[in-house]
Enzyme design. Structure first.
Site, PDB file in Angstrom:
ATOM      1  N   ARG A   1      18.196 -60.454  42.665  1.00  0.00           N
ATOM      2  CA  ARG A   1      19.220 -59.685  43.221  1.00  0.00           C
ATOM      3  C   ARG A   1      20.440 -59.881  42.648  1.00  0.00           C
ATOM      4  NH1 ARG A   1      18.309 -60.316  49.272  1.00  0.00           N
ATOM      5  NH2 ARG A   1      17.728 -62.691  48.378  1.00  0.00           N
TER       6      ARG A   1
ATOM      7  N   ARG B   1       2.822 -67.290  40.250  1.00  0.00           N
ATOM      8  CA  ARG B   1       3.529 -67.296  41.344  1.00  0.00           C
ATOM      9  C   ARG B   1       3.042 -67.327  42.653  1.00  0.00           C
ATOM     10  NH1 ARG B   1       9.050 -63.312  42.871  1.00  0.00           N
ATOM     11  NH2 ARG B   1      10.184 -65.119  42.978  1.00  0.00           N
TER      12      ARG B   1
ATOM     13  N   TYR C   1      -0.625 -59.605  48.757  1.00  0.00           N
ATOM     14  CA  TYR C   1      -1.900 -59.170  47.926  1.00  0.00           C
ATOM     15  C   TYR C   1      -2.891 -59.925  47.875  1.00  0.00           C
ATOM     16  CZ  TYR C   1       2.594 -56.778  47.304  1.00  0.00           C
ATOM     17  OH  TYR C   1       3.653 -56.242  47.798  1.00  0.00           O
TER      18      TYR C   1
END
Ligand code: FMN
Ligand code: SF4
Length: 510
Positions: A439, A314, A267
């Protein structure tokens, strides 16, 4: 760095064709054998020791990193499904729960959560209240805020040559040369030129189109932060600090405990940091210039929300793609961001567009389908190293550098961390201050509580085959294959739009 491209089908998902790159070795790794702690051992552990994050304290060093579950409304609002989703994670009482990447602009973005206008605040407030309630106030709730640039779907040949290609004299010249037809220099009408291009054999197009046009045609048009011919791209350094600051102010108004600036993956902000960023306006090129906007955004957010609020970042320990950043770049950026007052650094890896798989016509490229995507969410079909603790060396190097420069910002590690012992080892060795598990927490949101209560034998272990990621790629409501077909006849179970998958894991019956 991974350079070869090999695409395989990673998992068989009914109705979902999941294609993603895997290391050519394709060694199938078993899950780590887990030895779970007794209640007393958990109580004494580092994992369940509080840690300061800025001015706040997380009750434990467990962390759920951002994961987009595709449950927002098409207008970007919080829905009941969004609330149910985070409430369910909060029941596991992690130290920190980070809400999915949430768009800072007030523009249509499909079912991606948004925070680019005050009208989003009431929904977000409902979300923070639900999480506080479900975690008994034990979990800190942060929100990841993101900016991204325009990306189009891969066009049909007809659409590309009929409309999208900006026809220039260079195309005419090359076409005239290639076809030995002088009319294409000037005499042929635009329609004739477009029709001739459409009729050319695929392999001849490289002689007509520029490298970038070829990419637009084969992958779909995508903006880069170094597209300086576009005014809105040139203006990003003037626009983004304000947008991030406004979004952060809204987040705190809605009751979040912290904001996480998304400087990772494919991004806008990660692209500013990228070694591929060739901007010549002082915001690209050398590392010092590439970190300038990310630092200015952080400073603008800090100036707006004040020193008491948690503001984290992040970012990538390694871009993985050719020509991208490596760990030495990341170490430098970490030092700069720590000096600029960041409250924590959460380390990820890869997840880039540059090596993404070619999408089908009518679909947009997805940044987690190539080698860098594999490194971001590694599966058990791996190389010698395997998926477990795969990226810890990155957080270790970053943490060392941050500490050596006298800063205390905690560093968060992620990537295949799924047992108590592994998490404890990461913390004990000083490779990170906090352990994130995406996950594994999706597979079992209660796993933190189970460990803490000495009931680790009941943890549902993630099998790291990325069924969830396959759903994410297709913007389908994300679930886990270990529980989404279980107990479908429970009284108030909520199902996805196909009516075949439950949207939330069954309750843990202790
Ligand atoms: C379904 C799904 C959605 C994700 N969405 C995001 C996201 O919004 N922002 C982000 O920074 N990472 C996102 N990630 C990456 C995770 O936060 C994490 O870095 C990655 O899965 C590796 O950690 P793990 O091995 O514990 O799963 C996502 C991962 C998955 C599986
Ligand atoms: S969370 Fe579930 S679906 Fe995702 S990789 Fe783990 S087991 Fe598979």
């Amino acid at each position: 760095m991974v350079s070869s491209r090999q695409l395989v089908t990673a998992a068989t998902i009914p109705g979902i064709a999941l294609s993603m790159w895997h290391p050519p070795e394709r060694i199938k790794h078993g899950l780590p054998t887990a030895r779970w702690p007794s209640r007393e051992e958990a109580e004494r552990s580092l994992l369940f020791t509080p840690i300061a994050i800025g001015q706040l304290t997380a009750q434990q060093r467990t962390w759920v990193p951002a994961m987009v579950p595709w449950r927002a409304s098409d207008e970007g609002f919080v829905t009941d499904a969004v609330i149910d989703w985070y409430r369910r994670f909060a029941e596991g009482r992690p130290g920190v729960l980070v809400v999915e990447a949430t768009g800072i602009r007030d523009i249509p973005s499909g079912p991606l959560l948004r925070i680019g206008h005050d009208r989003f605040i009431p929904g977000l407030r409902r979300l923070t209240e639900a999480v506080r309630d479900a975690s008994g106030g034990e979990t800190l709730l942060f929100i990841q805020i993101i900016d991204f640039l325009r990306i189009n779907r891969r066009p049909t040949r007809e659409a590309y040559f009929g409309r999208y290609l900006e026809l220039g004299q260079q195309h005419r010249e090359r076409l005239a040369h290639l076809t030995s037809d002088a009319r294409f220099h000037a005499d042929a009408s635009e329609e004739e030129v477009r029709a001739a291009l459409l009729g050319l054999e695929e392999e001849k197009l490289v002689h007509i189109l520029s490298h970038r046009e070829m990419e637009d045609y084969l992958y779909g048009y995508r903006e880069r932060v170094w597209d300086m011919h576009l005014e809105h791209i040139r203006e990003l350094p003037r626009v983004l600090p304000g947008l991030f600051a406004d979004a952060s102010a809204r987040a705190f108004e809605a009751g979040f405990d912290g904001v996480e600036l998304h400087y990772a993956h494919a991004y806008t902000m990660a692209s500013f940091l990228s070694a591929l960023n060739t901007r010549e306006d002082g915001y690209g090129g050398a590392r010092e210039d590439r970190v300038r906007l990310p630092r200015e955004v952080l400073q603008a957010v800090r100036a707006r929300v004040g020193g008491q609020r948690v503001v984290g970042v992040r970012f990538l320990g390694d871009d993985v793609v050719e020509g991208g950043n490596r760990i030495d770049d990341a170490v430098y950026f970490a030092g700069e961001l720590a000096a600029a007052g960041v409250d924590y650094l959460s380390v990820s890896k890869g997840g880039k567009f540059e090596d993404a798989q070619q999408p089908k016509v009518g679909r947009a490229a997805y940044p987690y389908t190539g080698p860098s995507g594999y490194e971001c969410m590694p599966t058990v079909f791996s190389d010698e190293k395997g998926p477990f603790l795969r990226n810890v060396e990155l957080s270790a190097a970053i943490r060392r550098a941050v500490r050596d420069s006298g800063h205390t910002a905690p560093v968060v590690a992620a990537g295949g961390i799924c047992t108590f012992e592994a998490a404890e080892a990461v913390l004990a060795s000083g490779d990170a201050d906090i352990v994130a598990a995406a996950r594994q927490t999706l597979a079992d949101p209660d796993w933190f509580r189970k460990m803490k209560l000495g009931r680790g034998d009941q943890v549902r272990q993630c099998n790291y085959t990325n069924y969830c990621e396959g759903l994410d790629q297709q913007h389908k409501q994300v679930t886990c294959k270990l529980w989404d077909r279980e107990e479908l006849d429970e009284p108030d179970v909520k199902l996805d739009i196909t009516g075949k998958r439950r949207l939330l894991p069954p309750r843990w019956r202790q």
